[in-house]
Write an enzyme that holds these catalytic residues in place. Structure first.
Site, PDB file in Angstrom:
ATOM      1  N   ASP A  65       0.830  -1.196   0.000  1.00  0.00           N
ATOM      2  CA  ASP A  65       0.000   0.000   0.000  1.00  0.00           C
ATOM      3  C   ASP A  65       0.873   1.256   0.000  1.00  0.00           C
ATOM      4  OD1 ASP A  65      -2.859   0.948   0.481  1.00  0.00           O
ATOM      5  OD2 ASP A  65      -1.845   1.945   2.139  1.00  0.00           O
ATOM      6  N   GLU A  82      14.652 -15.455  -0.302  1.00  0.00           N
ATOM      7  CA  GLU A  82      15.072 -16.603   0.529  1.00  0.00           C
ATOM      8  C   GLU A  82      14.008 -17.706   0.511  1.00  0.00           C
ATOM      9  OE1 GLU A  82      15.734 -15.334   4.534  1.00  0.00           O
ATOM     10  OE2 GLU A  82      16.926 -13.612   3.884  1.00  0.00           O
TER      11      GLU A  82
END
Ligand code: NOJ
Length: 535
Positions: free
Chosen positions: A198, A250
């Protein structure tokens, strides 16, 4: 594309949890309601869902005021319900993107409560943007109207670019950065496939808080030229997303970051999707383009060029929870200025024209290479609720603008599933949190499934054909057409939209795959119609 790069050609469906499906009968949507309806989204043919915020929140901005980033508001369910939703979606082959709101917290967040309690000069206040002074520190305006500064009884001011209940965080503070890295991991560990970020262009403010008296408009209205305003699109935001990207990388399975950044021109927006930053950015210049062929072609070209230059996929979008639904927006004369909501007494859209153009616009959009975002209810052809009585309005923009902006409630009305059920199948309650207009019955899903020519069947066929012909990963080649039409080829499919008053011809020997409305008796393409054909 069943790889880690699934998002490059994905169709992503936005769920607005308050208004999608009400499982517990309290008149507001919830996570169990969504989970129960996920098979229907699979049936529609989308690849992923993005959920607007469901976190604990006082709901002063419909959940974009987050009080706890690691929880679920009891109105929407529990963390266990979120886990079930994610698991069910994955079982169905759907990815799940959640909303992340890093620019501001709710004033009910424990950090802000601690900042208020601790007083001026305290370390607790350092996590937000507090300033001293007899007057507001500068002339910045809130996006929702009025000053962006609020003074406290102790004399200090705090910055809120949105509602007063949404204090802006200080992203120069290491604790703020560390906290959000941890929040990312919290949801990644629960299995989410990505985050819609956002106000991604707002986190860093110009260090001097330089005066800026023009409104802090984000939802449209940014000038495509000139330096960015001091509260938006500052260079420092990019370092944050590079750090976030490293965390996402990751994890396995292609986890993504999607920028909500009202930034222009497209080259500046593309900086958010450089290879080591986010994966996608909403294409608001496309959403805002008028229903005119030259303008649409220009924005398609500039979007593709800007994203190609950084190796990113281009996204396309026509509706979301912040703008007038495209089935109504397009019912105004082409080129009409952006509308901050529509209410009783305002000029009303031509609903028939709007839907006709909306269907053509959707077919044009889904024919483009890249990724597309759909907003719940557009597959039903749902219009804006333009007759909502003002007493029901909840958008903070309505109050803060002194009732000059009606705001966004009209596109957030709970959606109709069954024409003859209470609240049109939204849930067991008779009434929903925003009242649904009687015309909702005609748009209900059960009136459209298996009905040839219905908007729902048009979307379903288009999504199936888009997948079959691999349009999302194709390449656009413009074709010669008359000036009132747009025609392009994407792989084996030719897409033609006629904007002109006269019928347009299909290429010789074309076999029609899909058409947003029936063709003329002579096989030509009527006004405001899009056709997909193989030649
Ligand atoms: C953008 C969101 O889409 C909108 O609904 C919200 O009001 C603002 N950001 C503030 O969080």
């Amino acid at each position: 594309m069943a790889t880690d790069a699934w998002w490059r050609d994905a169709v992503i469906y936005q769920i607005y949890p308050r208004s999608f499906a009400d499982g517990n009968g309290d008149g507001m949507g919830d996570l169990p309601g969504i989970t129960a309806r996920l098979p229907q989204l699979r049936e529609l043919g989308v690849d992923a869902v993005w959920l607007s915020p469901f976190y604990p929140s006082p709901q002063h901005d419909a959940g974009y005021d987050v009080a706890d980033y690691r929880g679920v508001d009891p109105r929407f369910g529990s963390l266990g319900d979120a886990d079930k939703l994610i698991g069910t979606a994955h079982d169905l082959g759907l990815k799940v993107i959640v909303d992340l709101v890093p620019n501001h917290t709710s004033s009910d967040h424990e950090w802000f409560k601690a900042a208020l309690a601790a007083g001026p000069g305290s370390p607790e206040r350092e996590r937000y943007i507090f300033r001293d002074g007899d007057q507001a520190p500068n002339s910045w305006q809130s996006v929702f109207g009025g000053s962006a500064w609020q003074q406290l009884p102790d004399g200090q001011w705090f910055l809120h670019l949105f509602d007063v209940s949404q204090p802006d965080l200080n992203w120069d503070h290491p604790e703020v950065r560390a906290e959000f890295l941890d929040i990312l991991r919290f949801w990644l560990d629960r299995g989410v496939d990505g985050f819609r970020v956002d106000v991604a262009h707002g986190l860093i403010k110009d260090a001097e808080l330089t005066d800026w008296s023009a409104p802090s408009v984000i939802l449209g209205g940014l000038e495509p030229v000139g330096p960015p305003p001091p509260m938006w699109d500052q260079e420092g935001v990019h370092e944050i997303y590079r750090q976030w990207r490293a965390v996402l990388d990751e994890y396995e399975g292609g986890r993504i970051l999607v920028a909500e950044a009202w930034v222009q021109p497209e080259e500046r927006l593309a900086r958010y999707v450089r290879p080591d930053e986010m994966h996608q950015a909403f294409n608001f210049p496309y959403l805002e383009a008028p229903w005119l062929p030259a303008e649409l072609r220009a924005v398609i070209d500039s979007s593709l060029a800007a994203n190609d230059a950084v190796g990113a996929t281009t996204t396309w979008v026509l509706s979301n929870h912040d703008v007038v639904r495209h089935a109504s927006r397009l019912g105004f004369p082409a080129g009409t200025k952006r509308m901050p909501g529509i209410g009783v007494g305002d000029p009303q859209p031509d609903q028939v024209l709007g839907l006709r153009r909306a269907r053509a616009a959707t077919l044009l959009m889904l024919g483009l290479p890249g990724s597309a975002y759909l907003y719940q209810g557009e597959e039903l052809g749902l219009p804006e609720h333009t007759q909502l009585p003002d007493e029901y309005r909840e958008d903070p923009a309505w109050e803060r603008s002194g009732h000059t902006e009606r705001g966004r409630d009209g596109c957030r009305v709970p959606i109709p599933w069954e024409a003859d059920a209470p609240s049109y199948g939204f849930g067991p309650a008779e009434a929903s949190w925003l009242p649904q207009p009687p015309i909702w019955a005609e748009y209900a899903l059960d009136r459209q499934v298996d009905v040839p020519g219905s908007t729902y069947e048009l979307y379903r066929s288009a999504l199936a054909a888009r997948r079959e012909h691999e349009l999302g990963s194709g390449e656009l080649v413009w074709l010669a057409s008359d000036t009132d039409a747009l025609a392009f080829r994407n792989g084996g499919v030719t897409v033609v939209t006629n904007f002109g008053a006269e019928p347009a011809a299909l290429p010789d020997g074309a076999r029609v795959l899909l058409s947003s409305e029936p063709l003329a008796d002579d096989g030509r393409i009527p006004t405001d119609v899009t056709v997909w054909a193989v030649v």
